[in-house]
Design an enzyme around this catalytic site. Structure first.
Site, short mmCIF file in Angstrom:
data_model
loop_
_atom_site.label_atom_id
_atom_site.label_comp_id
_atom_site.label_asym_id
_atom_site.label_seq_id
_atom_site.Cartn_x
_atom_site.Cartn_y
_atom_site.Cartn_z
N TYR A 1 0.13 -1.13 -0.15
CA TYR A 1 0.08 -0.34 0.46
C TYR A 1 0.79 1.16 0.24
O TYR A 1 2.09 1.22 0.33
CB TYR A 1 -0.76 0.12 0.96
CG TYR A 1 -1.81 0.91 1.45
CD1 TYR A 1 -2.93 1.52 0.99
CD2 TYR A 1 -1.02 2.14 2.47
CE1 TYR A 1 -3.18 2.71 0.74
CE2 TYR A 1 -2.02 3.42 1.85
CZ TYR A 1 -3.38 3.91 1.94
OH TYR A 1 -3.76 4.54 2.21
N GLU B 1 -3.31 7.61 -4.00
CA GLU B 1 -3.17 6.33 -3.15
C GLU B 1 -2.85 5.16 -4.20
O GLU B 1 -3.60 5.29 -5.61
CB GLU B 1 -3.94 6.41 -2.60
CG GLU B 1 -4.32 4.84 -1.76
CD GLU B 1 -5.63 4.34 -0.73
OE1 GLU B 1 -5.88 4.48 0.14
OE2 GLU B 1 -6.76 4.34 -1.34
#
Ligand code: GDP
Ligand code: MN
Length: 390
Positions: free
Chosen positions: A109, A197
């Site tokens: 992530y 993101e």
């Protein structure tokens, strides 16, 4: 402002961040053709809605052949996707992204956002990719690493290297991670983003870092200097009341409660929500009509509040400074007549020409409950909202 994954992926590509080859499609047939043009499968077909959590909701499917891709796209297109982020009303899928599926060996992530408390852009990364980061934050916060970025230096190579180390990346992967981080940071700054993101950031079978998902949000306050971003806006995906409010230049944010709030000034609007909560009620929205609201703006604001079926009572809380209370009162009366307001209306007017304003309300013949002060108004609004519900 949010954009779709396929649009964010285009931006990633332009900033040197590797993404799977893919194409957006609005029909199943287009999706099949897109798959064919991409070369050999497997493919991944993903719902394009402004929401995460699509995988769990059935909005991400895999296919081996273009025919299968077409069939899977047909299943996703038109479906009502209900994710954690959409709420129970869900979103109808109007477009899919067809990509060549990445062979995922490991998932990470990584994101960039503004940390208000630190007054810095921060890079957040985790070796627990692919999962909901909110869950990781709760269950294994030690697996999430945060790094502040100095606005003068920008994201430096050594910082990215350090982050790569924390993630446990190998030497060749770290090299890619540094380039990727710098590209993301340049995108974040140049396009005035509020969030960039990647979840998951995939490492494929050959050790390549690929953004298997792409999310970009722009800072609304900076949209005026990015005319190029306007074309990416998808009004279908926006909350209809918030969209309507932006047309009147009103600051409106929908909430879950049942007391509609119309207030002038952001600070007073926040205090109004607080005092409603303190009285045991729940606000249906945040709304700041601004310091110089016209009767037209007031009418627009009313229409937005009334279009919300949850609203059982409206609390108008105005402090007239530059704004004159008599003008506001006239605007309220006009709007209430025109729109046939059926829910109880509680009005608190204070400040310039307050007495004249109260007189206009009292003589209007409308069902308006006058409030002595803010606390009195909040109490009355909470009581009336409860009575309506009972
Ligand atoms: P989200 O659920 O809305 O965040 O959608 P994602 O694009 O992240 O997809 C959900 C999940 O599907 C990811 O976490 C991956 O595990 C998986 N996934 C997405 N794209 C690919 C891909 O290209 N290859 C493989 N193997 N899995 C993928
Ligand atoms: Mn994702």
């Amino acid at each position: 402002m949010k954009i779709h994954e396929y649009q964010a992926a285009e931006l990633f590509k332009a900033y040197g961040v590797r993404v799977p080859e893919g194409k957006a499609a609005a029909t199943a047939q287009e999706a099949g053709e897109a798959a064919r043009s991409l070369g050999a499968g497997p493919y991944v077909i993903k719902a394009q809605v402004h929401s995460g959590g699509r995988g769990k909701a059935g909005g991400v499917k895999f296919a081996q052949t273009p025919e299968e891709a077409e069939a899977k796209a047909g299943e996703i297109l038109g479906m009502k996707l209900v994710t954690k982020q959409t709420g129970p009303e869900g979103r109808i899928v109007k477009r899919v992204l067809v990509s060549r599926a990445v062979e995922i060996a490991r998932e990470y992530y990584v994101s960039l956002t503004v940390d208000g408390a630190r007054e810095r852009v921060v890079m957040i990364a985790s070796s627990a990719g692919g999962m909901e980061i909110e869950e990781t934050a709760k269950e294994a916060p030690e697996k999430i690493y945060t790094m502040e970025i100095d606005p003068y230096l920008g994201l430096t190579g050594y910082q990215a290297r350090e982050m790569g180390k924390k993630l446990g990346l190998g030497a060749a992967e770290t090299k890619q991670f540094i380039a990727l981080s710098k590209g993301l940071y340049r995108l974040f700054v140049e396009k005035d983003c509020s969030l960039v993101e990647i979840n998951p950031l995939a490492v494929d079978g050959e050790g390549n870092l690929i953004a298997a998902d792409a999310k970009v949000n722009f800072d609304d306050n900076a949209l005026f200097r990015h005319s190029e971003n306007a074309a990416m806006r998808d009004e279908n995906e926006e909350e209809p009341r918030e969209l309507e409010a932006s047309k009147y230049d009103l600051n409106y944010i929908g909430l879950d409660g049942n007391i509609g709030c119309m207030v002038n000034g952001a600070g007073l609007a926040m205090a109004t929500m607080d005092i409603i909560q303190a009285c045991g009620g729940s606000p249906a929205n945040f709304l700041d009509v601004g310091g110089s609201a016209t009767a037209e703006k007031v009418a627009g604001a009313f229409a937005i509040l009334l279009s919300d079926a949850k609203v059982k009572c409206i609390f108008v809380n105005i402090f007239g400074g530059i704004m004159r209370c008599d003008i506001i009162a006239a605007g309220i009366v006009e709007a209430a007549r025109k729109l046939e307001v059926k829910v109880p209306l509680v009005v608190r007017l204070e400040g310039t020409n307050a007495e004249a304003g109260k007189k206009i309300l009292a003589e209007s013949g409308l069902n308006i409950t006058a409030a002595e002060d803010m606390a009195d108004g909040a109490e009355k609004a909470c009581r009336l909202a409860k009575e309506v519900r009972a």
